[in-house]
Design a protein around this motif. Structure first.
Motif, PDB file in Angstrom:
ATOM      1  N   ALA A   1       0.825  -1.203   0.000  1.00  0.00           N
ATOM      2  CA  ALA A   1       0.000   0.000   0.000  1.00  0.00           C
ATOM      3  C   ALA A   1       0.863   1.258   0.000  1.00  0.00           C
ATOM      4  CB  ALA A   1      -0.930  -0.002   1.214  1.00  0.00           C
ATOM      5  N   ASP A   2       1.947   1.246   0.773  1.00  0.00           N
ATOM      6  CA  ASP A   2       2.835   2.412   0.813  1.00  0.00           C
ATOM      7  C   ASP A   2       3.454   2.671  -0.562  1.00  0.00           C
ATOM      8  OD1 ASP A   2       2.290   2.680   3.477  1.00  0.00           O
ATOM      9  OD2 ASP A   2       4.174   1.786   4.173  1.00  0.00           O
ATOM     10  N   ILE A   3       3.919   1.614  -1.209  1.00  0.00           N
ATOM     11  CA  ILE A   3       4.542   1.773  -2.525  1.00  0.00           C
ATOM     12  C   ILE A   3       3.505   2.221  -3.552  1.00  0.00           C
ATOM     13  CG2 ILE A   3       5.670   0.522  -4.411  1.00  0.00           C
ATOM     14  CD1 ILE A   3       7.019  -1.201  -2.216  1.00  0.00           C
ATOM     15  N   ALA A   4       2.283   1.696  -3.445  1.00  0.00           N
ATOM     16  CA  ALA A   4       1.212   2.119  -4.356  1.00  0.00           C
ATOM     17  C   ALA A   4       0.940   3.610  -4.210  1.00  0.00           C
ATOM     18  CB  ALA A   4      -0.055   1.315  -4.083  1.00  0.00           C
ATOM     19  N   GLN A   5       0.981   4.112  -2.984  1.00  0.00           N
ATOM     20  CA  GLN A   5       0.780   5.546  -2.762  1.00  0.00           C
ATOM     21  C   GLN A   5       1.917   6.356  -3.371  1.00  0.00           C
ATOM     22  OE1 GLN A   5       0.082   6.245   1.442  1.00  0.00           O
ATOM     23  NE2 GLN A   5      -1.219   4.448   1.572  1.00  0.00           N
ATOM     24  N   MET A   6       3.144   5.859  -3.233  1.00  0.00           N
ATOM     25  CA  MET A   6       4.293   6.577  -3.779  1.00  0.00           C
ATOM     26  C   MET A   6       4.275   6.608  -5.310  1.00  0.00           C
ATOM     27  SD  MET A   6       7.259   4.994  -1.319  1.00  0.00           S
ATOM     28  CE  MET A   6       7.075   4.952   0.458  1.00  0.00           C
ATOM     29  N   ARG A   7       3.836   5.516  -5.913  1.00  0.00           N
ATOM     30  CA  ARG A   7       3.856   5.406  -7.367  1.00  0.00           C
ATOM     31  C   ARG A   7       2.684   6.113  -8.037  1.00  0.00           C
ATOM     32  NH1 ARG A   7       2.879   0.470  -9.056  1.00  0.00           N
ATOM     33  NH2 ARG A   7       3.443   1.103 -11.159  1.00  0.00           N
ATOM     34  N   HIS A   8       1.694   6.490  -7.272  1.00  0.00           N
ATOM     35  CA  HIS A   8       0.482   7.039  -7.868  1.00  0.00           C
ATOM     36  C   HIS A   8       0.750   8.313  -8.652  1.00  0.00           C
ATOM     37  CE1 HIS A   8      -3.393   9.229  -8.046  1.00  0.00           C
ATOM     38  NE2 HIS A   8      -3.888   8.017  -8.232  1.00  0.00           N
ATOM     39  N   GLU A   9       1.697   9.136  -8.199  1.00  0.00           N
ATOM     40  CA  GLU A   9       1.931  10.423  -8.864  1.00  0.00           C
ATOM     41  C   GLU A   9       2.423  10.258 -10.300  1.00  0.00           C
ATOM     42  OE1 GLU A   9       5.682  12.634  -7.806  1.00  0.00           O
ATOM     43  OE2 GLU A   9       5.495  11.370  -6.026  1.00  0.00           O
ATOM     44  N   THR A  10       2.939   9.067 -10.648  1.00  0.00           N
ATOM     45  CA  THR A  10       3.386   8.821 -12.023  1.00  0.00           C
ATOM     46  C   THR A  10       2.378   8.015 -12.829  1.00  0.00           C
ATOM     47  OG1 THR A  10       4.561   6.770 -11.414  1.00  0.00           O
ATOM     48  CG2 THR A  10       5.774   8.853 -11.237  1.00  0.00           C
ATOM     49  N   LEU A  11       1.243   7.687 -12.213  1.00  0.00           N
ATOM     50  CA  LEU A  11       0.230   6.872 -12.894  1.00  0.00           C
ATOM     51  C   LEU A  11      -0.493   7.687 -13.968  1.00  0.00           C
ATOM     52  CD1 LEU A  11      -1.235   4.070 -12.803  1.00  0.00           C
ATOM     53  CD2 LEU A  11      -2.894   5.148 -11.268  1.00  0.00           C
ATOM     54  N   GLU A  12      -0.586   7.140 -15.171  1.00  0.00           N
ATOM     55  CA  GLU A  12      -1.313   7.787 -16.256  1.00  0.00           C
ATOM     56  C   GLU A  12      -2.117   6.755 -17.036  1.00  0.00           C
ATOM     57  OE1 GLU A  12      -1.682  10.862 -16.741  1.00  0.00           O
ATOM     58  OE2 GLU A  12      -0.122  11.742 -15.497  1.00  0.00           O
ATOM     59  N   PRO A  13      -3.412   7.028 -17.286  1.00  0.00           N
ATOM     60  CA  PRO A  13      -4.174   8.159 -16.730  1.00  0.00           C
ATOM     61  C   PRO A  13      -4.549   7.877 -15.276  1.00  0.00           C
ATOM     62  CG  PRO A  13      -5.618   6.768 -17.998  1.00  0.00           C
ATOM     63  CD  PRO A  13      -4.241   6.175 -18.156  1.00  0.00           C
ATOM     64  N   ARG A  14      -5.011   8.885 -14.603  1.00  0.00           N
ATOM     65  CA  ARG A  14      -5.466   8.711 -13.216  1.00  0.00           C
ATOM     66  C   ARG A  14      -6.660   9.601 -12.967  1.00  0.00           C
ATOM     67  NH1 ARG A  14      -0.422  11.596  -9.992  1.00  0.00           N
ATOM     68  NH2 ARG A  14      -0.383  13.510 -11.232  1.00  0.00           N
ATOM     69  N   ILE A  15      -7.518   9.139 -12.086  1.00  0.00           N
ATOM     70  CA  ILE A  15      -8.744   9.852 -11.754  1.00  0.00           C
ATOM     71  C   ILE A  15      -8.637  10.512 -10.383  1.00  0.00           C
ATOM     72  CG2 ILE A  15     -11.217   9.593 -11.299  1.00  0.00           C
ATOM     73  CD1 ILE A  15     -11.228   7.309 -13.336  1.00  0.00           C
ATOM     74  N   PHE A  16      -8.030   9.802  -9.437  1.00  0.00           N
ATOM     75  CA  PHE A  16      -7.966  10.275  -8.043  1.00  0.00           C
ATOM     76  C   PHE A  16      -6.678  11.031  -7.809  1.00  0.00           C
ATOM     77  CE2 PHE A  16     -10.968   6.826  -8.112  1.00  0.00           C
ATOM     78  CZ  PHE A  16     -11.981   7.262  -7.269  1.00  0.00           C
ATOM     79  N   ARG A  17      -6.643  11.777  -6.715  1.00  0.00           N
ATOM     80  CA  ARG A  17      -5.500  12.625  -6.391  1.00  0.00           C
ATOM     81  C   ARG A  17      -4.439  11.897  -5.586  1.00  0.00           C
ATOM     82  NH1 ARG A  17      -7.120  18.504  -4.305  1.00  0.00           N
ATOM     83  NH2 ARG A  17      -4.858  18.730  -4.701  1.00  0.00           N
ATOM     84  N   SER A  18      -4.748  10.692  -5.136  1.00  0.00           N
ATOM     85  CA  SER A  18      -3.738   9.910  -4.387  1.00  0.00           C
ATOM     86  C   SER A  18      -3.946   8.430  -4.652  1.00  0.00           C
ATOM     87  CB  SER A  18      -3.822  10.179  -2.889  1.00  0.00           C
ATOM     88  OG  SER A  18      -4.982   9.612  -2.320  1.00  0.00           O
TER      89      SER A  18
END
Length: 284
Positions: A267-284
């Motif tokens: 879960a921690d790594i998923a949170q860290m990697r989210h900022e590079t996720l494309e496309p994305r809907i949520f802010r975190s």
């Protein structure tokens, strides 16, 4: 038992209609869905169970309980009902100030391995297990906020807890209480919820149950939209998690800062990697 009028406030504050913007955040779940870690109701349940037992939800629940105590008029004993009790006698710090290591904290009245009784919470007295009503509540809440932010795993998670927390404080000003002026800025979400609930005489166990249920609702809502899951599957996960939520509420109500600790690396790594996720809907 919480007074019905106070309970009505709690239901309002933790409903989807309360303007904190919680719907915009996924706490890393969007990344887990994109990575195909969460693809159905069974895996969603497993993901949320991990957060409840070992991850950020458990950490936030314990911090919420500590904030509830810090905001009380007196030092609070932590029974499973979270009812107010007379304050214990403060113990002077043999170290002359400073904060003990987090792993060395124990409940008030117990001793560390070296035989030194640990002090109560408060700046200059160390971080103990019970916040004080006779001390500076603003300082105690500020210390808890600092700890809460230090335990966030990523920048996006930091933004999630501070933006929703500040929005919560802003919206709660429609129910005036002096604790609002004592809350830190920024104010993490669980700190805001716990402190404001205590100021309105809402029992700790009721606050924890409501906050945990709302948090689980939010995670299920993310999966219903993104997996996608049907509403029926979402409700089946909610029902299955009810005992877990109740158990965590009971344990968090009696926990101390010594009980903090998480081991939810995925879960921690998923949170860290989210900022590079494309496309994305949520802010975190």
């Amino acid at each position: 038992m919480t007074d019905p009028a106070a309970l009505q406030k709690l239901i309002t504050w933790l409903s989807p209609a309360f303007p904190v913007g919680a719907f915009a955040w996924s706490a890393g779940l969007e990344t887990a869905i994109a990575d195909r870690r969460v693809t159905d109701s069974e895996r969603l349940q497993n993901w949320i169970e991990g957060a409840l037992a070992h991850g950020g939800i458990r950490t936030d629940a314990i911090l919420l309980a500590q904030a509830w105590r810090a905001a009380g008029e007196t030092a609070l004993g932590a029974g499973t009902t979270g009812r107010r009790e007379p304050p214990p006698t403060p113990v002077p710090s043999p170290q002359g100030g400073g904060r003990p290591a987090l792993g060395s904290l124990r409940p008030t009245g117990t001793e560390h391995a070296d035989g030194v009784s640990l002090p109560l919470a408060g700046r200059g007295q160390g971080w103990g297990s019970t916040a004080t009503g006779y001390g500076d509540r603003a300082t105690a809440l500020s210390d808890l906020a600092d700890l809460s932010l230090a335990l966030t795993a990523s920048r996006e998670r930091w933004m999630e807890t501070t933006i929703t927390g500040d929005n919560y404080v802003l919206a709660a000003k429609h129910w005036p209480t002096d604790i609002l002026a004592r809350l830190p800025q920024p104010c993490p979400y669980p700190i805001a919820v716990g402190a404001i609930a205590a100021a309105h005489d809402i029992e700790l166990i009721d606050t924890l149950l409501a906050w945990l249920t709302a948090t689980v609702h939010g995670q299920i809502s993310v999966a219903v939209r993104l997996v996608p899951l049907g509403q029926s599957d979402g409700l089946s996960v909610l029902v299955a998690l009810e005992p877990r939520v109740a158990a965590l509420a009971a344990s968090a109500a009696t926990a101390t800062l010594a009980d903090l600790g998480a081991i939810a690396y995925a879960a921690d790594i998923a949170q860290m990697r989210h900022e590079t996720l494309e496309p994305r809907i949520f802010r975190s």
